[in-house]
Write a protein that holds these residues in place. Structure first.
Motif, mmCIF file in Angstrom:
data_model
loop_
_atom_site.group_PDB
_atom_site.id
_atom_site.type_symbol
_atom_site.label_atom_id
_atom_site.label_comp_id
_atom_site.label_asym_id
_atom_site.label_seq_id
_atom_site.Cartn_x
_atom_site.Cartn_y
_atom_site.Cartn_z
ATOM 1 N N THR A 80 2.941 9.943 5.624
ATOM 2 C CA THR A 80 4.083 10.049 6.540
ATOM 3 C C THR A 80 4.653 8.669 6.847
ATOM 4 O O THR A 80 5.890 8.466 6.864
ATOM 5 N N ARG A 81 3.761 7.712 7.092
ATOM 6 C CA ARG A 81 4.219 6.354 7.385
ATOM 7 C C ARG A 81 4.978 5.771 6.178
ATOM 8 O O ARG A 81 6.026 5.123 6.325
ATOM 9 N N ASN A 82 4.445 5.976 5.006
ATOM 10 C CA ASN A 82 5.106 5.469 3.802
ATOM 11 C C ASN A 82 6.475 6.115 3.591
ATOM 12 O O ASN A 82 7.454 5.442 3.204
ATOM 13 N N GLN A 83 6.544 7.404 3.842
ATOM 14 C CA GLN A 83 7.812 8.089 3.678
ATOM 15 C C GLN A 83 8.838 7.578 4.685
ATOM 16 O O GLN A 83 10.025 7.425 4.367
ATOM 17 N N GLU A 84 8.353 7.310 5.895
ATOM 18 C CA GLU A 84 9.248 6.785 6.938
ATOM 19 C C GLU A 84 9.769 5.398 6.540
ATOM 20 O O GLU A 84 10.951 5.069 6.768
ATOM 21 N N ARG A 85 8.901 4.569 5.968
ATOM 22 C CA ARG A 85 9.333 3.240 5.507
ATOM 23 C C ARG A 85 10.376 3.374 4.396
ATOM 24 O O ARG A 85 11.368 2.641 4.347
ATOM 25 N N LEU A 86 10.088 4.336 3.506
ATOM 26 C CA LEU A 86 11.011 4.540 2.400
ATOM 27 C C LEU A 86 12.382 5.026 2.897
ATOM 28 O O LEU A 86 13.436 4.543 2.456
ATOM 29 N N ASP A 87 12.336 5.963 3.849
ATOM 30 C CA ASP A 87 13.578 6.536 4.370
ATOM 31 C C ASP A 87 14.346 5.555 5.242
ATOM 32 O O ASP A 87 15.579 5.634 5.356
ATOM 33 N N SER A 88 13.637 4.610 5.866
ATOM 34 C CA SER A 88 14.297 3.673 6.789
ATOM 35 C C SER A 88 15.095 2.593 6.064
ATOM 36 O O SER A 88 15.922 1.897 6.651
ATOM 37 N N GLY A 89 14.804 2.395 4.780
ATOM 38 C CA GLY A 89 15.474 1.336 4.034
ATOM 39 C C GLY A 89 14.922 -0.034 4.313
ATOM 40 O O GLY A 89 15.524 -1.046 3.941
ATOM 41 N N ALA A 90 13.779 -0.062 4.988
ATOM 42 C CA ALA A 90 13.202 -1.359 5.341
ATOM 43 C C ALA A 90 12.666 -2.077 4.104
ATOM 44 O O ALA A 90 12.537 -3.300 4.101
ATOM 45 N N VAL A 91 12.339 -1.329 3.064
ATOM 46 C CA VAL A 91 11.825 -1.937 1.842
ATOM 47 C C VAL A 91 12.991 -2.087 0.863
ATOM 48 O O VAL A 91 13.580 -1.092 0.413
ATOM 49 N N SER A 92 13.338 -3.326 0.553
ATOM 50 C CA SER A 92 14.504 -3.569 -0.311
ATOM 51 C C SER A 92 14.112 -3.993 -1.720
ATOM 52 O O SER A 92 14.894 -3.831 -2.658
ATOM 53 N N SER A 93 12.957 -4.576 -1.873
ATOM 54 C CA SER A 93 12.521 -5.055 -3.189
ATOM 55 C C SER A 93 12.295 -3.866 -4.122
ATOM 56 O O SER A 93 11.540 -2.934 -3.776
ATOM 57 N N PRO A 94 12.911 -3.871 -5.281
ATOM 58 C CA PRO A 94 12.726 -2.764 -6.235
ATOM 59 C C PRO A 94 11.251 -2.538 -6.590
ATOM 60 O O PRO A 94 10.800 -1.397 -6.704
ATOM 61 N N GLU A 98 9.140 0.745 -5.829
ATOM 62 C CA GLU A 98 8.428 1.480 -6.881
ATOM 63 C C GLU A 98 6.970 1.716 -6.515
ATOM 64 O O GLU A 98 6.426 2.815 -6.679
ATOM 65 N N ASN A 99 6.329 0.676 -5.993
ATOM 66 C CA ASN A 99 4.927 0.801 -5.578
ATOM 67 C C ASN A 99 4.766 1.807 -4.447
ATOM 68 O O ASN A 99 3.789 2.577 -4.408
ATOM 69 N N LEU A 100 5.732 1.768 -3.517
ATOM 70 C CA LEU A 100 5.663 2.678 -2.367
ATOM 71 C C LEU A 100 5.814 4.125 -2.831
ATOM 72 O O LEU A 100 5.095 5.022 -2.360
ATOM 73 N N GLN A 101 6.709 4.344 -3.721
ATOM 74 C CA GLN A 101 6.928 5.695 -4.239
ATOM 75 C C GLN A 101 5.702 6.188 -5.015
ATOM 76 O O GLN A 101 5.298 7.357 -4.916
ATOM 77 N N LYS A 102 5.103 5.280 -5.812
ATOM 78 C CA LYS A 102 3.891 5.657 -6.542
ATOM 79 C C LYS A 102 2.757 6.017 -5.575
ATOM 80 O O LYS A 102 1.992 6.961 -5.805
ATOM 81 N N GLU A 103 2.658 5.251 -4.499
ATOM 82 C CA GLU A 103 1.590 5.521 -3.516
ATOM 83 C C GLU A 103 1.820 6.855 -2.832
ATOM 84 O O GLU A 103 0.865 7.608 -2.558
#
Length: 247
Positions: A80-94, A98-103
């Motif tokens: 849930t935390r990872n999805q929230e980070r992904l949805d927030s746009g806080a992670v900009s580095s491609p 990619e790593n976040l999505q894989k996790e």
């Protein structure tokens, strides 16, 4: 030793009472409830052991289920935390994206595996609970049978013990009317001869050993004084003469 013929005949009454006491003791010891209770108690012990095993398994699986559910919850929270980070746009580095999505994908698979574990543990726990419930019922049923057999045995004990007390009292009265030295001899012989210390001479046959007197023994009995305390030449028990002795 000499004793009045009447006293010797009363000795036969004591012997009959002693035989009855022995029969009652055997009856008390041989009640069918003894074997019944022993068998049921063995069954009860086995069932209780199985019940302990089932309840232990239920307890173990309960702890295992709690641990598995906690593992699922931890994975779910992280996903849930990872999805929230992904949805927030806080992670900009491609690369980081990619790593976040894989996790997130990996966590989803991990969560699925852990949820399967939870289901498997829940099934084992449910099976253990059902087994424990079944065994609890069976233990109760067998315990009821034990209680019933015990009650029947106690009732039989009460009846037998009541008769024993009655016969023992009657014996006490009869023994009190017989000379002490004759009673002493009788008790000694009874101990040595399997519970029979005095036997009737009936139709020239000793009822102690069931052997018939030979002609010499018959002549000796005929010649003996009426108050003489005779002994069987074969079994050595006190031989009591009666009108039916055939002498």
């Amino acid at each position: 030793m000499n004793a009045a013929p009447a006293d010797q005949i009363r000795l036969l009454d004591v012997q009959a009472l002693d035989v009855r006491l022995s029969q009652l003791a055997h009856k008390r010891k041989s009640l069918p409830e003894h074997a019944e209770i022993e068998s049921l108690t063995k069954d009860l012990t086995q069932l209780r052991d199985l019940l302990v095993a089932a309840t232990t398994e239920e307890s173990d699986t309960a702890r295992e289920q709690t641990k598995a559910e906690q593992d699922v919850d931890q994975v779910r929270q992280r996903a849930t935390r990872n999805q929230e980070r992904l949805d927030s746009g806080a992670v900009s580095s491609p690369k980081d994206l990619e790593n976040l999505q894989k996790e997130i994908v990996s966590l989803a698979k991990r969560q699925g595996d852990l949820e399967d574990v939870v289901l498997e543990v829940m099934e084992r726990r449910e099976s253990a609970q059902e087994r424990a419930a079944e065994l609890t019922e069976r233990v109760g049923a067998v315990q009821g049978k034990v209680d019933d057999a015990t009650a029947r045995r106690e009732a039989a004990f009460t009846e037998i013990d009541g008769e024993v007390a009655k016969v023992a009292k009657e014996r006490e009265v009869v023994v009190a009317s017989i000379p002490a030295d004759l009673v002493k001899l009788y008790e000694k012989l009874r101990t040595q001869s399997g519970g029979v210390g005095a036997a009737r001479l009936y139709q020239r046959r000793c009822e102690g050993c069931q052997l018939e007197l030979n002609i010499t023994e018959v002549m000796e009995v005929r010649a003996a004084a009426p108050d003489a305390v005779l002994r069987c030449e074969n079994c050595r028990r006190i031989l009591v003469r009666t009108p039916d002795s055939g002498i």
